[in-house]
Scaffold this active site. Structure first.
Site, PDB file in Angstrom:
ATOM      1  N   GLU A 128       0.825  -1.205   0.000  1.00 19.39           N
ATOM      2  CA  GLU A 128       0.000   0.000   0.000  1.00 19.39           C
ATOM      3  C   GLU A 128       0.859   1.255   0.000  1.00 19.39           C
ATOM      4  O   GLU A 128       1.973   1.243   0.517  1.00 19.39           O
ATOM      5  CB  GLU A 128      -0.850   0.058   1.272  1.00 19.39           C
ATOM      6  N   CYS A 141       3.384   8.398   1.468  1.00 13.55           N
ATOM      7  CA  CYS A 141       3.915   7.408   2.392  1.00 13.55           C
ATOM      8  C   CYS A 141       4.019   6.084   1.637  1.00 13.55           C
ATOM      9  O   CYS A 141       3.014   5.612   1.101  1.00 13.55           O
ATOM     10  CB  CYS A 141       2.943   7.309   3.567  1.00 13.55           C
ATOM     11  N   CYS A 148       6.854  -7.524   6.390  1.00 17.39           N
ATOM     12  CA  CYS A 148       7.954  -6.997   7.197  1.00 17.39           C
ATOM     13  C   CYS A 148       8.423  -8.105   8.130  1.00 17.39           C
ATOM     14  O   CYS A 148       7.609  -8.872   8.638  1.00 17.39           O
ATOM     15  CB  CYS A 148       7.485  -5.796   8.022  1.00 17.39           C
ATOM     16  N   CYS A 152       6.974  -6.389  15.096  1.00 15.64           N
ATOM     17  CA  CYS A 152       6.468  -5.546  16.180  1.00 15.64           C
ATOM     18  C   CYS A 152       5.006  -5.949  16.439  1.00 15.64           C
ATOM     19  O   CYS A 152       4.199  -5.954  15.505  1.00 15.64           O
ATOM     20  CB  CYS A 152       6.582  -4.072  15.810  1.00 15.64           C
ATOM     21  N   CYS A 155       1.859  -3.834  15.246  1.00 15.28           N
ATOM     22  CA  CYS A 155       1.817  -3.415  13.840  1.00 15.28           C
ATOM     23  C   CYS A 155       1.227  -4.534  12.995  1.00 15.28           C
ATOM     24  O   CYS A 155       1.654  -5.681  13.073  1.00 15.28           O
ATOM     25  CB  CYS A 155       3.232  -3.076  13.369  1.00 15.28           C
ATOM     26  N   CYS A 379      -2.259  -0.275   7.200  1.00 10.49           N
ATOM     27  CA  CYS A 379      -1.826  -1.121   8.303  1.00 10.49           C
ATOM     28  C   CYS A 379      -1.804  -0.303   9.587  1.00 10.49           C
ATOM     29  O   CYS A 379      -1.079  -0.626  10.509  1.00 10.49           O
ATOM     30  CB  CYS A 379      -0.434  -1.686   8.106  1.00 10.49           C
TER      31      CYS A 379
END
Ligand code: SAH
Length: 389
Positions: A128, A141, A148, A152, A155, A379
């Site tokens: 995104e 952004c 990823c 974390c 997230c 996200c």
């Protein structure tokens, strides 16, 4: 919120925004094992593009022309490249401008000035990006990885793990695409020129180091080689990979660095940002102070405010002591709760007290606006960094 009509037809197997949370389409990997995207002119410097043109039996300067269309005029339709003989346009665009990003879904809110696009990449991975228009600037952004690997727990992207790194051109094309959207004038009361880029979408940019640096070069070199943005207007946000921060210092760039700190103490940061188990708070702060000293640029400390987890007054005071007198500014991010998460955003009075204590310690502090919350940022983590410069 509005679901925008797609600029390109939706394919039958895509189209679910929930899939954007770092999850690839079913069997995407099985179908295309670690398939790299086709080479694109944004992967290459101008000399590399000229070499490709020459290898095709075209005149090398055609590479300059097509680069001017892409970076200078934000044109990707061969029909508009009227300075190139019609017979050569399709060959050249096929070789140098293959389609990398297919919009699967587009959403907007904030009166059309925040627009999120979910893209499908050539191998079915989904990422995104979000465009945010303000009266004085337009920011995009972007994602640097599909998924990823940093895990974390608050997230959404972190939950699904890493699918793959994006190529340089897949990173750059998100920006060039949205520069074209901004230039088309659809953002009411915003400048038509996209000026800022934040690497706060999916992925850990410093874990895809070489491609991200190459993308920064492409974004900041003037047209026709690149997009000609200012380095100072590019923010690279990291969980704090210390050796990569030192490599970044050695690049001698003047990009803005953002550190996702989220806790001032190792006990809590070990949990919230698991890479802290490798590089502790003191080490990562030392690294960003080296960056600040080298570049003279204020580092942005990102801190998601999580109710009863990291928002206690004593943590504000500890953070204040760590940052006081440093070239830093704190950007508090109201937690955007992810589905199924046990965590919530801090109540506003708690947030205000946290801000008050940081400011009392002399630390410049802002609370990030909640732009795009309605369309789920991306996200829950995409929003404009309050970047100076
Ligand atoms: N991997 C990089 C960049 C991507 S995330 C990094 O961690 O810095 C951009 C920012 O959004 C990071 O500060 C991240 O910690 C934060 N973030 C992630 N999920 C969030 C959520 N649910 N609510 C608020 N902020 C979040």
């Amino acid at each position: 919120m509005t679901v925008l009509p797609l600029l390109q037809p939706e394919s039958p197997d895509g189209g679910d925004v929930a899939l954007a949370r770092g999850v690839r389409e079913p069997n995407a990997r099985a179908r295309h094992k670690a398939a790299l995207p086709p080479k694109h002119l944004a992967d290459l410097d101008l000399a590399g593009r000229r070499a490709v043109a020459a290898e095709m039996g075209e005149k090398a300067f055609r590479a300059n022309q097509i680069s001017t269309h892409y970076f200078g005029r934000l044109v990707r339709d061969p029909g508009q490249m009227t300075d190139i003989p019609a017979a050569d346009r399709d060959r050249l665009t096929a070789a140098l401008m293959p389609s990398l990003l297919t919009p699967v879904r587009e959403l907007d809110c904030d009166n059309g000035t925040t627009r999120k696009t979910l893209w499908r990449l050539h191998d079915g991975s989904l990422v995104e990006s979000v465009l945010m228009g303000y009266p004085d600037r337009v920011t995009v952004c972007i994602s640097s990885q599909a998924g990823c690997g940093m895990a974390c727990p608050f997230c959404a992207t972190g939950q699904a793990g890493l699918t793959r790194n994006l190529s340089t051109a897949e990173i750059v094309d998100q920006v060039v695409w949205f520069a074209g959207v901004a230039a088309s004038g659809v953002l009411a009361d915003c400048p038509p020129r996209l000026s800022r880029v934040v690497f706060m979408g999916m992925g850990e940019p410093l874990a895809n180091y070489a491609r991200v640096i190459e993308a920064v070069h492409r974004l900041t070199t003037p047209a026709p080689e690149g997009l000609g943005l200012s380095q100072r207007h590019i923010t690279v946000s990291t969980v704090g990979l210390v050796p990569a921060i030192d490599r970044l210092i050695a690049e001698d760039l003047s990009v803005t660095l953002a550190l996702s700190l989220h806790a001032p103490d190792d006990d809590l940061r070990d949990e919230l940002v698991p890479v802290n188990q490798r590089w502790k708070v003191a080490e990562v702060l030392d690294a960003v102070w080296r960056y600040a000293a080298h570049t003279g640029r204020r580092v942005s400390i990102e801190y998601a405010m999580i109710k009863n987890v990291n928002d206690q007054p004593w943590r504000a005071d500890l953070l204040g002591r760590l940052l006081s007198g440093r070239l830093a500014h704190v950007n508090l991010i109201p937690l955007n709760p992810t589905p199924g998460s046990r965590w919530d955003a801090s109540p506003k009075p708690v947030e205000r007290e946290f801000v008050r204590r940081l400011r009392a310690a002399g630390v410049p502090t802002t609370v990030r606006d909640t732009r795009g919350r309605e369309i789920d940022g991306a996200c829950g983590q995409l929003a404009a960094a309050e970047v100076d410069g």
